[in-house]
Design a protein around this motif. Structure first.
Motif, PDB file in Angstrom:
ATOM      1  N   LYS A  64       0.832  -1.211   0.000  1.00 40.61           N
ATOM      2  CA  LYS A  64       0.000   0.000   0.000  1.00 40.61           C
ATOM      3  C   LYS A  64       0.864   1.257   0.000  1.00 40.61           C
ATOM      4  CE  LYS A  64      -2.991  -2.529   3.028  1.00 40.61           C
ATOM      5  NZ  LYS A  64      -2.958  -2.648   4.494  1.00 40.61           N
ATOM      6  N   MET A  65       2.176   1.079   0.120  1.00 40.66           N
ATOM      7  CA  MET A  65       3.063   2.250   0.187  1.00 40.66           C
ATOM      8  C   MET A  65       3.516   2.660  -1.223  1.00 40.66           C
ATOM      9  SD  MET A  65       5.000   1.310   3.721  1.00 40.66           S
ATOM     10  CE  MET A  65       4.008   0.542   5.018  1.00 40.66           C
ATOM     11  N   PRO A  66       4.093   3.857  -1.353  1.00 42.71           N
ATOM     12  CA  PRO A  66       4.420   4.349  -2.701  1.00 42.71           C
ATOM     13  C   PRO A  66       5.412   3.440  -3.433  1.00 42.71           C
ATOM     14  CG  PRO A  66       4.655   6.095  -1.063  1.00 42.71           C
ATOM     15  CD  PRO A  66       4.440   4.833  -0.306  1.00 42.71           C
ATOM     16  N   GLN A  67       5.067   3.075  -4.666  1.00 37.68           N
ATOM     17  CA  GLN A  67       5.981   2.282  -5.474  1.00 37.68           C
ATOM     18  C   GLN A  67       6.984   3.203  -6.141  1.00 37.68           C
ATOM     19  OE1 GLN A  67       4.018  -0.828  -7.798  1.00 37.68           O
ATOM     20  NE2 GLN A  67       5.942  -1.180  -8.893  1.00 37.68           N
ATOM     21  N   LEU A  68       8.214   2.712  -6.277  1.00 36.59           N
ATOM     22  CA  LEU A  68       9.276   3.522  -6.882  1.00 36.59           C
ATOM     23  C   LEU A  68       9.786   2.813  -8.126  1.00 36.59           C
ATOM     24  CD1 LEU A  68      11.385   4.234  -3.640  1.00 36.59           C
ATOM     25  CD2 LEU A  68       9.619   5.687  -4.654  1.00 36.59           C
ATOM     26  N   GLY A  73      19.985   8.285 -11.706  1.00 41.22           N
ATOM     27  CA  GLY A  73      20.324   9.121 -10.567  1.00 41.22           C
ATOM     28  C   GLY A  73      19.417   9.033  -9.365  1.00 41.22           C
ATOM     29  N   SER A  74      18.320   8.274  -9.468  1.00 42.46           N
ATOM     30  CA  SER A  74      17.395   8.264  -8.322  1.00 42.46           C
ATOM     31  C   SER A  74      16.387   7.121  -8.383  1.00 42.46           C
ATOM     32  CB  SER A  74      16.619   9.582  -8.278  1.00 42.46           C
ATOM     33  OG  SER A  74      15.772   9.680  -9.413  1.00 42.46           O
ATOM     34  N   PHE A  75      15.679   6.949  -7.268  1.00 44.85           N
ATOM     35  CA  PHE A  75      14.449   6.170  -7.251  1.00 44.85           C
ATOM     36  C   PHE A  75      13.320   7.181  -7.426  1.00 44.85           C
ATOM     37  CE2 PHE A  75      17.276   3.246  -5.063  1.00 44.85           C
ATOM     38  CZ  PHE A  75      16.884   2.022  -5.576  1.00 44.85           C
ATOM     39  N   SER A  76      12.462   6.916  -8.369  1.00 39.05           N
ATOM     40  CA  SER A  76      11.478   7.913  -8.762  1.00 39.05           C
ATOM     41  C   SER A  76      10.069   7.480  -8.327  1.00 39.05           C
ATOM     42  CB  SER A  76      11.552   8.055 -10.285  1.00 39.05           C
ATOM     43  OG  SER A  76      10.568   8.929 -10.736  1.00 39.05           O
ATOM     44  N   GLN A  77       9.368   8.411  -7.737  1.00 39.98           N
ATOM     45  CA  GLN A  77       8.028   8.130  -7.225  1.00 39.98           C
ATOM     46  C   GLN A  77       7.023   8.935  -8.027  1.00 39.98           C
ATOM     47  OE1 GLN A  77       7.710   9.319  -3.134  1.00 39.98           O
ATOM     48  NE2 GLN A  77       5.511   8.968  -3.000  1.00 39.98           N
ATOM     49  N   LYS A  78       6.126   8.235  -8.693  1.00 41.80           N
ATOM     50  CA  LYS A  78       5.102   8.927  -9.506  1.00 41.80           C
ATOM     51  C   LYS A  78       4.050   9.516  -8.596  1.00 41.80           C
ATOM     52  CE  LYS A  78       5.420   7.654 -14.013  1.00 41.80           C
ATOM     53  NZ  LYS A  78       5.984   6.283 -13.846  1.00 41.80           N
ATOM     54  N   GLU A  85      11.768  12.690  -7.041  1.00 39.89           N
ATOM     55  CA  GLU A  85      13.003  11.919  -7.198  1.00 39.89           C
ATOM     56  C   GLU A  85      13.664  11.748  -5.839  1.00 39.89           C
ATOM     57  OE1 GLU A  85      13.371  10.771 -10.198  1.00 39.89           O
ATOM     58  OE2 GLU A  85      11.722  12.043 -10.886  1.00 39.89           O
ATOM     59  N   HIS A  86      13.919  10.511  -5.464  1.00 35.69           N
ATOM     60  CA  HIS A  86      14.643  10.245  -4.220  1.00 35.69           C
ATOM     61  C   HIS A  86      16.103  10.005  -4.566  1.00 35.69           C
ATOM     62  CE1 HIS A  86      10.930   9.953  -1.870  1.00 35.69           C
ATOM     63  NE2 HIS A  86      10.422   9.454  -2.984  1.00 35.69           N
TER      64      HIS A  86
END
Lengths: 345, 345
Positions: A64-68, A73-78, A85-86
């Motif tokens: 249920k948590m945000p998928q990345l 350069g990052s883990f990206s969260q839509k 961008e993380h």
């Protein structure tokens, strides 16, 4: 300090990676930590710090948590209309397959994400116990004699009993058996071949002295942990090892001579240098007749062997400021240009 | 047959990968081919077959083509309201860094995309010439004697002149020099250290007989190409090698004795088995006093060494139907469940 703990993975050590991550949350308090979970289907999730409990994952609540997704350069969260961008340095805490076999290292390198952890080549040499033996020969590091079995077919083992049987590519004592005589062999091989198609046979050295030493390189210097003599009942089974990954209490320095300590450190350096830069590793050594033998390399030790370091937080900070950088080749199309010109088009 | 040619990469061999891909387009006509280009910034583009020309890339025209991202099981193309998944087997044709160092292998494995090409461990052992030497020792394969230099500092080289100086991690003769006497040494080292921080020194064997043999394993059998005696002027420079990657004309079988052919094949098998499964590789051998020495492993040979195979298309088809499968571990949270129960929560 900002740091992303990457944990989970599709491996037999998935659960102990979760335990490791929870332990590090405690040990690195005060850092600006993020938690990225890689599930068994290789999906990444951003885990809220307050939800860093084992049951979050066993109950599937992470879904249920945000998928990345992993991007340059990052883990990206839509988000609804854009993306977050993380960025920042990752601590690769995925034990076993994915984390220690070179996969995650390659992934982070490809996407230009800085990380604490073994690079791809270092992973290959530590993950597969056969390749660790090859490394020992090449670098002139003493280790226990061994034989390789590659199928359940009846193979002659030349090492006298008692022997120890290990799957080539698993850590955490999974699939490992001590075999005291031929009657126990078949079952032990069946167990080991459950986990890998290649199996390592070594002599089991009764009552051998065992010492663990962790360390890392930063600014051209090797920084060592204390030397520990691990408590063991014959050898750690998985459940005990599992508990081991949640260790956070500082341990006592082994009562060894300064000469032996120097020998262990020199052996560690031989393993580490020109291969493990960027990683904090733990080497497990045997000492037989005063000789130091490498037993195993843990390129991502349980809970990063925090309990072996006097000042664990500063150690992680020092290492993270001294990570190898991957300079990417620039392409200039020189040859294609010259050939196109020669062809007149 | 459906096949995706993956080419480009951030490497000194970026351009020859383009040339290789264009050559394969011709050699695999009749297949249902897609072309995925990895640019120097690690972005993926779907290239229309009609645009598979060198100038498409040197002029940057690929940037106008659909960008892809790598996701579980496919390369994914975003469209206005949804996305198109490009699934199917990939042929990894990225020469040098990225393609041959284990990065692309790990990436494709992580995202469960089937591919023709060396796996991560095989890549590590063939990409770095030091590790190839370690492999030779471990597998009892004869190779040329060597020394390793790891800095420009004046190191004593014990091998008598003439010697050959090679960056440890580059193919295609880039940065390689023959050094006939000490006066030529410094310049040769400068050149090699431009490309890598580790350099290999070997004796240069004047007029040595050289033979190339390619092959792959499918359904438990090794399939060999013909043996070629490559035409060379001392050794191939980059520009000649560049042309070499566009080779598509079948070559003549080397005029060697059946005994030597068998020796070469046995040496090839020693290199290949239990490591290179899934890849079509080319081994370059020297023959000195009747002894077969491994010179180099090309885990992704230029244009897949198509010119060495009697029926290249059937070979690729056979190999692609016999690729290793990565069974992913299933996680059951057994330990976490049992611990949570013991704790009563």
């Amino acid at each position: 300090m900002k740091l992303t703990i990457l944990f989970g993975g599709a491996s037999f050590e998935h659960e102990i990676s979760i335990v490791s991550a929870i332990t590090l949350k405690g040990k690195l308090s005060g850092f600006d930590l993020s938690f990225v979970f890689c599930d068994q289907d290789h999906k990444f999730y951003l885990i809220e710090a307050s939800k860093m409990k084992a049951t979050t994952f066993s109950r599937g609540e992470h879904k249920k948590m945000p998928q990345l997704s992993i991007t340059n350069g990052s883990f990206s969260q839509k988000t609804m209309f854009s993306s977050v961008e993380h960025t920042g340095t990752v601590l690769n805490l995925i034990h076993g397959a994915d984390g220690e076999d070179g996969t995650i290292a390659s992934l982070l390198d490809f996407f230009s994400i800085k990380y604490i952890g073994p690079r791809t080549d270092a992973s290959v040499f530590s993950y597969d116990k056969r390749y660790t033996k090859w490394l020992c020969v090449a670098k002139n590091i003493k280790s226990v004699e061994y034989e390789v079995l590659s199928s359940k077919e009846h193979t002659n083992i030349n090492i006298p009993y008692p022997i120890i049987i290990k799957p080539a590519r698993l850590g955490s004592s999974i699939g490992v058996s001590i075999v005291r005589n031929e009657s126990e062999l078949d079952y032990a091989l069946d167990v080991a071949f459950e986990f890998d198609k290649t199996v390592i046979v070594e002599p089991f050295i009764e009552g051998v002295k065992e010492y663990n030493l962790a360390g890392f390189m930063a600014k051209g210097e090797v920084y060592f942990s204390i030397v520990e003599e691990p408590q063991k009942e014959e050898f750690l089974d998985f459940e005990k090892k599992y508990m081991d990954f949640s260790r956070s209490e500082k341990v006592l320095k082994a009562g060894i001579s300064p000469e032996l300590e120097v020998k262990l450190k020199r052996a560690f350096e031989k393993v580490y240098k020109n291969l493990f830069e960027g990683a904090l590793i733990r080497c497990d050594f045997f000492v037989v007749d005063g000789k130091v033998l490498l037993n195993e390399i843990n390129p991502i030790p349980g809970s990063m062997a925090n309990y072996l370091f006097d000042d664990f937080k500063s150690s992680i900070e020092l290492l993270s400021n001294s990570l190898p950088s991957n300079k990417r080749v620039k392409v200039n199309y020189e040859y294609i240009h010259s050939i196109s010109q020669a062809k007149g088009k």
